[in-house]
Motif scaffolding. Structure first.
Motif, PDB file in Angstrom:
ATOM      1  N   LYS A  61      -2.729  -0.024  -7.237  1.00  0.00           N
ATOM      2  CA  LYS A  61      -1.615   0.108  -6.149  1.00  0.00           C
ATOM      3  C   LYS A  61      -0.515   0.950  -6.885  1.00  0.00           C
ATOM      4  CE  LYS A  61      -4.251  -2.209  -3.226  1.00  0.00           C
ATOM      5  NZ  LYS A  61      -5.308  -2.922  -3.955  1.00  0.00           N
ATOM      6  N   ASP A  68       7.440  -1.929   3.204  1.00  0.00           N
ATOM      7  CA  ASP A  68       6.772  -1.648   2.149  1.00  0.00           C
ATOM      8  C   ASP A  68       7.851  -1.669   1.037  1.00  0.00           C
ATOM      9  OD1 ASP A  68       4.537  -1.053   0.231  1.00  0.00           O
ATOM     10  OD2 ASP A  68       5.340   1.000   0.241  1.00  0.00           O
ATOM     11  N   GLN A  77       8.699  -3.823  -2.540  1.00  0.00           N
ATOM     12  CA  GLN A  77       8.473  -3.231  -3.810  1.00  0.00           C
ATOM     13  C   GLN A  77      10.162  -3.823  -4.520  1.00  0.00           C
ATOM     14  OE1 GLN A  77       7.964   1.006  -4.127  1.00  0.00           O
ATOM     15  NE2 GLN A  77       7.902   0.784  -6.425  1.00  0.00           N
ATOM     16  N   GLN A 100       1.870  -4.450  -2.920  1.00  0.00           N
ATOM     17  CA  GLN A 100       1.112  -3.673  -1.991  1.00  0.00           C
ATOM     18  C   GLN A 100      -0.075  -4.340  -1.700  1.00  0.00           C
ATOM     19  OE1 GLN A 100       0.136   0.326  -3.224  1.00  0.00           O
ATOM     20  NE2 GLN A 100       1.311   1.067  -1.501  1.00  0.00           N
TER      21      GLN A 100
END
Length: 477
Positions: free
Chosen positions: A435, A194, A198, A440
């Motif tokens: 989100k 994750d 990002q 995501q």
């Protein structure tokens, strides 16, 4: 060292591998963080390592002394004030000394008083406002009793110097970040992946959106006298997107990088350009700074507890201070005053907390009313960015003057490619506005092959359509 550099692409994997080899020894892990963070910071100018070390030492030992004198309120208060003054004093000398001296000299000259003040040729240490405010929050938190003073100098130095957020935030609270350096961190694959997603979106916003906008923005502000109103409005639009892509992109990279090291940082942007009024914008833009001023300045001054007049005064102080925080220039103070004038009417009419809930997540498009509100708010913010970007107030006035008087229907020749990436960014962020970050997408796109196609497409776009490499705007603050 900057995130969008070959140096960082080499630095990060090496640090990541070595860091997790030390996972069974938290002290060595923290010491490693301090060492690599100092390497990261010293990449610009190693001389300023002394400054951040001094700030860290003063705050560390003042925290211990405050804790020691918990029962003696006068001594505890004196220690806290001394450390706060030391930190603010360092910031004032390096960032504001020449500004105040030159301003005072100019004011006295208007009264016929000519004094030769001494100015200093000082290089502004990168990120000094960010790590100074982080150190200040620790001292205040210990003084209030919100957190116990750290007695582990290594973990404390890691808290102040943690490299992902060292030079441009988010400005972390000791209550959130410091305890994470005192507890065992375990590698979690899902969290790390994750974080990489990002980071990828952050690189897209910085390298493709912001850096492609930068060339057009620089052209417009260099050629104000020869451009028409449409071109000047377009230049302001480009800067609005440049500063958003640049700063929120940095925050995404910082937060994502922290995740792969098992550290959680606070959110710094929450899709602010979809705000329906200025109050909502400031709840979503540079969240770590706005909440810092709220918690450590606005509320201690009385906040909104003593009537509207007091609230208005406190709000004006906060916006002016926020403007000055951004730089030693009258343009930043004027920018802060501009936003205060936009915010105060909402405060007077009790509408400053009207839009606490986001726009309905299930709606593909905003309602007509929401569209008008968002457009109006964005234009107001855009007009303020002109003041922020101008070198001085005179240039800002000239920009507005030509923008509203020199009407010609000619489309600018620059920045057309950037406009495509701006639209893609805004559409993607609108669809993902519920989100924490735009990539995501594992829940909204079940097919992993489609997700992987999106990731590889973004990587390809970054490589092929990158703008001219530019330093992050907020490094100067």
């Amino acid at each position: 060292m900057i995130f969008n550099s070959i140096d960082f692409l080499i630095f990060l994997p090496i640090v990541f591998i070595l860091y997790w080899q030390l996972k069974n020894n938290i002290n060595l892990q923290n010491l490693f963080i301090v060492v690599v963070s100092y390497i990261f910071y010293g990449w610009w100018d190693y001389r300023f390592l002394f400054l951040i070390s001094f700030t860290s030492l003063c705050s560390f030992y003042s925290g211990i002394m405050i804790d020691y004198y918990q029962s003696d309120k006068s001594k505890k208060r004196l220690i806290a004030i001394c450390n706060i003054l030391i930190n603010i004093g360092i910031l004032a000398v390096f960032k504001y000394y020449n500004f105040f001296i030159q301003s005072l000299s100019y004011i006295l000259l208007q009264f016929g008083i000519h004094l030769d003040f001494i100015t200093i040729n000082i290089i502004l240490p990168v990120g000094i406002s960010f790590y100074t405010f982080q150190a200040l929050s620790y001292t205040i938190d210990v003084y209030r009793g919100d957190i116990k003073a750290s007695h582990n100098i290594i973990s404390f130095f890691a808290y102040i110097s943690f490299f992902p957020q060292l030079v441009a935030g988010p400005i972390e609270r000791s209550t959130n970040l410091l305890p994470q350096f005192s507890s065992i961190r375990t590698f979690k694959y899902e969290t790390a992946i994750d974080g990489l997603r990002q980071m990828l979106w952050g690189f897209f916003k910085k390298i493709v959106v912001a850096d492609n906008c930068a060339a057009g923005v620089n052209h417009v502000f260099a050629e104000i006298d020869s451009l028409d109103s449409i071109s000047l409005f377009y230049g302001a639009l480009m800067f609005s997107m440049q500063i958003y892509g640049d700063f929120s992109g940095y925050s995404d990279i910082a937060i994502g990088t922290s995740k792969i090291f098992g550290i959680k940082l606070m959110r710094n942007f929450n899709y602010p350009y979809f705000s329906r009024d200025i109050a909502e914008f400031w709840r979503k833009w540079h969240i770590s700074l706005t909440t810092w001023f709220r918690d450590y300045l606005y509320i201690p001054m009385g906040g909104s507890r003593y009537g509207k007049l007091k609230s208005i005064k406190n709000t004006l102080i906060i916006f002016l201070t926020s403007g000055l925080w951004h730089g030693a220039n009258w343009t930043f103070l004027l920018w802060g005053a501009y936003h205060a004038l936009l915010f105060i009417p909402l405060l007077i009419t009790n509408k400053n907390r009207k839009h606490l809930a986001g726009i309905a997540e299930h709606s593909i498009l905003p309602s007509f009313k929401e569209l008008i509100q968002m457009t109006t708010t964005f234009i107001l913010v855009l007009m303020g960015w002109i003041i922020f970007r101008a070198e001085n107030i005179g240039i800002a006035i000239k920009y507005y003057n030509r923008m509203f008087t020199n009407f010609e229907l000619t489309l600018p020749e620059y920045g057309k490619t950037a406009l495509i990436w701006i639209i893609i960014m805004l559409v993607a962020e609108w669809l993902q506005r519920d989100k924490q970050h735009t990539l995501q997408i594992e829940n909204s796109i079940q097919n992993k092959y489609i997700r992987h196609f999106i990731y590889y497409a973004i990587i390809s776009i970054i490589i092929i359509f990158q703008g001219e490499t530019a330093q992050f705007i907020f490094f100067q603050f």
